[in-house]
Design an enzyme around this catalytic site. Structure first.
Site, PDB file in Angstrom:
ATOM      1  N   ALA A 276      38.733  60.394  53.812  1.00  0.00           N
ATOM      2  CA  ALA A 276      39.019  59.753  52.532  1.00  0.00           C
ATOM      3  C   ALA A 276      40.275  58.885  52.581  1.00  0.00           C
ATOM      4  O   ALA A 276      40.301  57.769  52.054  1.00  0.00           O
ATOM      5  CB  ALA A 276      39.168  60.826  51.456  1.00  0.00           C
TER       6      ALA A 276
ATOM      7  N   LYS B   5      37.577  71.927  48.771  1.00  0.00           N
ATOM      8  CA  LYS B   5      38.913  72.544  48.784  1.00  0.00           C
ATOM      9  C   LYS B   5      39.128  73.456  47.582  1.00  0.00           C
ATOM     10  O   LYS B   5      39.878  74.433  47.656  1.00  0.00           O
ATOM     11  CB  LYS B   5      40.005  71.480  48.864  1.00  0.00           C
TER      12      LYS B   5
ATOM     13  N   HIS C  80      65.749  75.902  54.853  1.00  0.00           N
ATOM     14  CA  HIS C  80      65.375  77.246  55.290  1.00  0.00           C
ATOM     15  C   HIS C  80      65.193  78.132  54.067  1.00  0.00           C
ATOM     16  O   HIS C  80      65.966  78.011  53.119  1.00  0.00           O
ATOM     17  CB  HIS C  80      66.490  77.807  56.182  1.00  0.00           C
TER      18      HIS C  80
HETATM   19  P1  FAD Z   1      31.987  57.677  49.560  1.00  0.00           P
HETATM   20  O1  FAD Z   1      33.004  58.625  49.076  1.00  0.00           O
HETATM   21  O2  FAD Z   1      30.788  58.215  50.230  1.00  0.00           O
HETATM   22  O3  FAD Z   1      31.573  56.798  48.318  1.00  0.00           O
HETATM   23  C1  FAD Z   1      30.561  55.859  48.406  1.00  0.00           C
HETATM   24  C2  FAD Z   1      30.009  55.633  47.032  1.00  0.00           C
HETATM   25  O4  FAD Z   1      29.141  54.522  47.068  1.00  0.00           O
HETATM   26  C3  FAD Z   1      29.177  56.791  46.502  1.00  0.00           C
HETATM   27  O5  FAD Z   1      29.690  57.220  45.262  1.00  0.00           O
HETATM   28  C4  FAD Z   1      27.769  56.238  46.368  1.00  0.00           C
HETATM   29  O6  FAD Z   1      27.094  56.750  45.241  1.00  0.00           O
HETATM   30  C5  FAD Z   1      28.044  54.750  46.208  1.00  0.00           C
HETATM   31  N1  FAD Z   1      26.965  53.873  46.647  1.00  0.00           N
HETATM   32  C6  FAD Z   1      26.325  53.878  47.842  1.00  0.00           C
HETATM   33  N2  FAD Z   1      25.437  52.864  47.899  1.00  0.00           N
HETATM   34  C7  FAD Z   1      25.523  52.199  46.724  1.00  0.00           C
HETATM   35  C8  FAD Z   1      24.885  51.058  46.191  1.00  0.00           C
HETATM   36  N3  FAD Z   1      23.966  50.383  46.884  1.00  0.00           N
HETATM   37  N4  FAD Z   1      25.226  50.659  44.942  1.00  0.00           N
HETATM   38  C9  FAD Z   1      26.159  51.333  44.216  1.00  0.00           C
HETATM   39  N5  FAD Z   1      26.796  52.413  44.678  1.00  0.00           N
HETATM   40  C10 FAD Z   1      26.491  52.831  45.920  1.00  0.00           C
HETATM   41  N6  FAD Z   1      37.623  63.658  53.929  1.00  0.00           N
HETATM   42  C11 FAD Z   1      38.946  63.930  53.946  1.00  0.00           C
HETATM   43  O7  FAD Z   1      39.750  63.023  54.177  1.00  0.00           O
HETATM   44  N7  FAD Z   1      39.410  65.188  53.690  1.00  0.00           N
HETATM   45  C12 FAD Z   1      38.574  66.223  53.422  1.00  0.00           C
HETATM   46  O8  FAD Z   1      39.019  67.343  53.203  1.00  0.00           O
HETATM   47  C13 FAD Z   1      37.185  65.972  53.402  1.00  0.00           C
HETATM   48  N8  FAD Z   1      36.301  66.959  53.132  1.00  0.00           N
HETATM   49  C14 FAD Z   1      34.966  66.673  53.077  1.00  0.00           C
HETATM   50  C15 FAD Z   1      34.089  67.706  52.789  1.00  0.00           C
HETATM   51  C16 FAD Z   1      32.734  67.456  52.735  1.00  0.00           C
HETATM   52  C17 FAD Z   1      31.801  68.590  52.410  1.00  0.00           C
HETATM   53  C18 FAD Z   1      32.254  66.142  52.954  1.00  0.00           C
HETATM   54  C19 FAD Z   1      30.781  65.831  52.880  1.00  0.00           C
HETATM   55  C20 FAD Z   1      33.115  65.111  53.249  1.00  0.00           C
HETATM   56  C21 FAD Z   1      34.490  65.368  53.312  1.00  0.00           C
HETATM   57  N9  FAD Z   1      35.404  64.363  53.623  1.00  0.00           N
HETATM   58  C22 FAD Z   1      36.742  64.641  53.667  1.00  0.00           C
HETATM   59  C23 FAD Z   1      34.972  62.994  53.933  1.00  0.00           C
HETATM   60  C24 FAD Z   1      35.176  62.082  52.728  1.00  0.00           C
HETATM   61  O9  FAD Z   1      34.465  62.597  51.633  1.00  0.00           O
HETATM   62  C25 FAD Z   1      34.699  60.674  53.068  1.00  0.00           C
HETATM   63  O10 FAD Z   1      35.347  60.213  54.228  1.00  0.00           O
HETATM   64  C26 FAD Z   1      35.029  59.721  51.917  1.00  0.00           C
HETATM   65  O11 FAD Z   1      34.398  60.130  50.729  1.00  0.00           O
HETATM   66  C27 FAD Z   1      34.575  58.299  52.276  1.00  0.00           C
HETATM   67  O12 FAD Z   1      34.883  57.447  51.220  1.00  0.00           O
HETATM   68  P2  FAD Z   1      34.035  56.122  50.961  1.00  0.00           P
HETATM   69  O13 FAD Z   1      34.699  55.466  49.809  1.00  0.00           O
HETATM   70  O14 FAD Z   1      33.875  55.388  52.218  1.00  0.00           O
HETATM   71  O15 FAD Z   1      32.578  56.622  50.578  1.00  0.00           O
END
Ligand code: FAD
Length: 463
Positions: A312, A49, A436
């Protein structure tokens, strides 16, 4: 060490869960192998973004002449843009770290793996826990013929880190990530081509909403190949040729880089779930109940690893629910809607039931639509593409879905999400005085249009 709650993964699911559990008096350890903030803060929502925001500025500057402002010599310096973007990311990562620390969450940097149902190895430390929340997120899908090499074939993370503007970019995948990043580079000046296997970009989205976005891509000169499959590619960096099977036969797309954005898969294979007895489904997601408990009751899963939609704000809400359940609160994950935004041009935002799904299910609905071209604020901002569409139950008048394509759709949708969560009727939205001249007036007018009472558009009673 021993803790009440171990959270694995520090993304918007994990860090929110950790903060909430600590607020509720639990001793919490958060294990993150990378930077806190996860995909969202470091290589997803926020950096994309940030760059999309800059690309809109470039667009505005280029079209300012029609409003009487001549801006000459708009130049894009990707290196400086990246520095600025990284500054935004760093600030947010710092903010997450500060919040975790201030709430008393113990942070551990390292990969976590279960060793049993009540312990995990984090780096070279063993952490015993009473409850654990798995929030390990997802990773991009690779497709045959296009292995990621960070040079010729890149994923979204690579696309957000380019220090040179690709002259020609081929985007494989017309979902929201491909579309957002494709639009970003098209705005900055790249010649972008989009390849999508299904019969529309943003598959699953009401085609009515996709229309203005598809038209804008066409106007920008971005070819979109639908029902087309990427077969493979040849060539050196900067001189690539992607082979694409289209309904009209095989074509070659000459490009400098290929971005593959065909979806993401849950990251559930790196934590030794089997040692804790936690099950995964065939796609790798960890099945959970409405409290976000897995088949092992004191182990929870949230966010991308726990199922669609991979967003997210869904991850964060699940994080709060899991933390509250662990603290003994009667929380459940039971939203009326999970709003979703596509930050393309124009933006699309949806909440609740879509018209094609309602019709397919044979529901009796009324539909109200209001175009931004009839709205003072949209005209005054020179952003008139798109509309607001509201779906209501024909008998009860309950609002069932609100769908927006147009300026600021991503911000406008929160009013709709609140209305849906509160069980608002269409007249509740229509009767609420909206200030408005503002864009949210379009939401009010669309609700009125469904009732045949719009003031600034001719009424055609819905259904
Ligand atoms: P993640 O954010 O993936 O976090 C998981 C974390 O776990 C990571 O930091 C990883 O390093 C860590 N991890 C994994 N395995 C281990 C382990 N074994 N030990 C320790 N740490 C570990 N969503 C929106 O809502 N709005 C948006 O505008 C949007 N834009 C996006 C744009 C892009 C380019 C991408 C790729 C995604 C976008 N998303 C967006 C999706 C959003 O990023 C994800 O849905 C969100 O980050 C998921 O959150 P999470 O906490 O499940 O996992």
């Amino acid at each position: 060490m021993k803790t009440d709650v171990l959270v694995i993964g520090g993304g918007p699911g994990g860090y929110v869960a950790a903060i909430r559990a600590a607020q509720l008096g639990k001793k919490v350890v958060l294990a993150e192998r990378d930077r806190p903030g996860g995909v969202c803060v470091t290589v997803g929502c926020i950096p994309s973004k940030a760059l999309i925001g800059v690309s809109k500025l470039v667009d505005k500057a280029k079209s300012a002449a029609e409003m009487g402002v001549d801006i000459d010599g708009v130049r894009v310096d990707l290196v400086r843009m990246q520095t600025w973007k990284e500054g935004v990311v760093k600030k947010l990562v710092g903010g997450v770290q500060f919040l975790l620390k201030s709430n008393g969450v113990e942070q551990r940097t390292g990969e976590a793996r279960f060793v049993s149902q009540n312990a995990a190895r984090v780096g070279d430390e063993t952490v015993e826990f009473d409850a654990c929340i798995v929030a390990t997120g997802s990773r991009p899908v690779q497709i045959p013929g296009f292995p990621f090499d960070g040079e010729r074939v890149i994923d979204s993370t690579g696309a957000l880190a380019l220090s040179e503007l690709p002259r020609r970019l081929c985007v494989i995948g017309g979902g929201y990530i491909g579309l957002e990043l494709g639009t970003l580079y098209a705005r900055l000046g790249s010649q972008v081509t989009i390849v999508e296997m299904l019969d529309q970009i943003l598959p699953g989205t009401d085609p009515d909403l996709v229309g203005p976005v598809a038209r804008k891509l066409k106007k920008r000169g971005v070819p979109v190949h639908l029902k087309s499959r990427a077969l493979g590619y040849e060539g050196r960096p900067g001189e690539l040729s992607a082979r694409i099977e289209t309904p009209e036969g095989e074509i070659a797309i000459e490009c400098d880089r290929i971005l593959v954005a065909v979806g993401r898969v849950p990251l559930s294979d790196g934590v030794d779930l089997e040692k804790a007895g936690v099950l995964r489904d065939a796609k790798g997601f960890i099945p959970v109940n409405d409290k976000r408990q897995t088949n092992v009751a004191h182990i929870y899963a949230i966010g991308d690893v726990a199922g669609q939609p991979m967003l997210a704000h869904k991850a964060s809400k699940e994080g709060e629910v899991a933390a509250e359940v662990i603290a003994g609160r009667p929380s459940v994950f039971d939203p009326k809607c999970i709003p979703a935004v596509v930050f393309g041009d124009p933006e699309i935002a949806t909440a609740g039931l879509q018209e094609p799904d309602a019709r397919a299910a044979g529901r009796e609905i009324i539909v109200g639509k209001f175009p931004f071209s009839a709205l003072g604020r949209a005209l005054a901002s020179a952003e008139t593409d798109g509309f607001v569409k509201i779906i209501g139950d024909a008998k009860t008048m309950a609002a069932l879905g609100v769908h927006i394509v147009g300026p600021g759709a991503g911000d406008l949708i929160s009013e709709a999400a609140l209305a849906l969560e509160m069980g608002a009727l269409l007249p509740d939205i229509g009767l609420t005085i909206h200030p408005h001249p503002t864009l949210p007036e379009a939401v009010m007018e669309a609700a009125k249009a469904a009732l045949g009472e719009a003031i600034h558009a001719l009424n055609r009673r819905g259904g």
